[in-house]
Design a protein around this motif. Sequence first.
Motif, PDB file in Angstrom:
ATOM      1  N   UNK A 183       0.876  -1.181   0.000  1.00  0.00           N
ATOM      2  CA  UNK A 183       0.000   0.000   0.000  1.00  0.00           C
ATOM      3  C   UNK A 183       0.912   1.230   0.000  1.00  0.00           C
ATOM      4  N   UNK A 184       0.704   2.133  -0.953  1.00  0.00           N
ATOM      5  CA  UNK A 184       1.571   3.311  -1.086  1.00  0.00           C
ATOM      6  C   UNK A 184       0.749   4.578  -0.886  1.00  0.00           C
ATOM      7  N   UNK A 185       1.145   5.353   0.120  1.00  0.00           N
ATOM      8  CA  UNK A 185       0.529   6.670   0.338  1.00  0.00           C
ATOM      9  C   UNK A 185       1.510   7.692  -0.241  1.00  0.00           C
ATOM     10  N   UNK A 186       1.187   8.319  -1.369  1.00  0.00           N
ATOM     11  CA  UNK A 186       2.171   9.204  -2.012  1.00  0.00           C
ATOM     12  C   UNK A 186       2.268  10.554  -1.293  1.00  0.00           C
ATOM     13  N   UNK A 187       2.924  10.526  -0.136  1.00  0.00           N
ATOM     14  CA  UNK A 187       3.031  11.700   0.738  1.00  0.00           C
ATOM     15  C   UNK A 187       3.802  12.826   0.053  1.00  0.00           C
ATOM     16  N   UNK A 188       3.239  14.008   0.071  1.00  0.00           N
ATOM     17  CA  UNK A 188       3.929  15.169  -0.519  1.00  0.00           C
ATOM     18  C   UNK A 188       3.974  16.357   0.435  1.00  0.00           C
ATOM     19  N   UNK A 189       2.835  16.645   1.092  1.00  0.00           N
ATOM     20  CA  UNK A 189       2.696  17.864   1.878  1.00  0.00           C
ATOM     21  C   UNK A 189       2.053  17.493   3.219  1.00  0.00           C
ATOM     22  N   UNK A 190       2.517  18.116   4.326  1.00  0.00           N
ATOM     23  CA  UNK A 190       1.880  17.884   5.630  1.00  0.00           C
ATOM     24  C   UNK A 190       0.585  18.704   5.712  1.00  0.00           C
ATOM     25  N   UNK A 191      -0.270  18.359   6.696  1.00  0.00           N
ATOM     26  CA  UNK A 191      -1.557  19.069   6.827  1.00  0.00           C
ATOM     27  C   UNK A 191      -1.349  20.569   7.012  1.00  0.00           C
ATOM     28  N   UNK A 192      -0.193  20.940   7.574  1.00  0.00           N
ATOM     29  CA  UNK A 192       0.129  22.354   7.783  1.00  0.00           C
ATOM     30  C   UNK A 192       0.414  23.079   6.472  1.00  0.00           C
ATOM     31  N   UNK A 193       0.571  22.319   5.365  1.00  0.00           N
ATOM     32  CA  UNK A 193       0.899  22.937   4.084  1.00  0.00           C
ATOM     33  C   UNK A 193       2.383  22.875   3.767  1.00  0.00           C
ATOM     34  N   UNK A 194       3.206  22.398   4.704  1.00  0.00           N
ATOM     35  CA  UNK A 194       4.653  22.328   4.464  1.00  0.00           C
ATOM     36  C   UNK A 194       4.997  21.146   3.553  1.00  0.00           C
TER      37      UNK A 194
END
Length: 270
Positions: A107-118
Amino acid sequence: MMDDRPIPNVLTIAGSDPSGGAGIQADLKAFSALGAYGTSVITALTAQNTCGVRGVHPVPVEFIRLQLDTLLDDVMIDAVKIGMVASREVAETIRDALQSRRPRWIVLDPVMVAKSGDILVDDAGIAAVREVLVPLADLITPNLPEAAVLLATPTATSRDEMLAMAPGLAGLGAESVLLKGGHLDDEDCPDLLVESGRATWLAGTRIATSNLHGTGCSLSSAIAAHLAQGDTLPQAIAAAKQWLEAALIESRRLDVGQGHGPVHHFHRWW
Ligand SMILES: Nc1ncnc2c1ncn2[C@@H]1O[C@H](COP(=O)(O)OP(=O)(O)OP(=O)(O)O)[C@@H](O)[C@H]1O
Ligand SMILES: Cc1ncc(CO)c(N)n1
């Protein structure tokens, strides 16, 4: 009562979040809450809290390889969840390690940005994830901005626009895609499952909370934990969504930070 059911091993390959709501920490909590034994390979340290990310310290790629090989030489992994991957070298190292000892589920979660927008992963990292890791995955779980970057299209703002992305998402090479509608400006939170070219809406009630830090990490890990226990993909996603909805509701009992707080992973226990 005796319980002889075997407990599956699940691995998270992701970044660390000291505030405990996202990344490795969220993943291990989700595995543990849902009946899987959690293992972890850390790709990066982040200095972040519920308000933002102050720094990212990538783990050297040789040491990520050493962590993967050391773990996989010893432990049989039933399902893996991949989160923050910030460079092509790291993506290729993960691909090589998983190709020689492939777990049943990826399972791949293509993480790019944190909830804070960073930003957690830059454009080159995202291109590498798309090219190297997405084709290996049984399921990818992009949110709306992540899907837009993966397809180089504008971000969907409606259900129709989400549906219109289905063929492109299916063409990325993963077996299935869960396009998450959390970022939609809608009174509900519909997710779209694209499986064998077929798109199915999964309903979700939007919960009025700002405790949304790590929802994506927690959901993908919950899905991996359920897949490892023998659920089919639709069963695993339905169970994970139900668990996350309650974790969002029960997050009102937590008092963690001043920004986007975490969900309550262990609401079924305490
Ligand atoms: N306010 C909310 N109420 C109920 N469900 C939500 C809410 N916000 C998001 N969700 C659900 O949570 C899951 C994660 O979606 P979301 O779009 O927030 O992921 P994400 O942006 O990748 O999260 P993160 O980057 O913080 O880890 C999806 O199933 C989505 O529908
Ligand atoms: C380490 C890490 N991974 C993923 C996310 C996305 O929520 C985050 N905030 N931090």
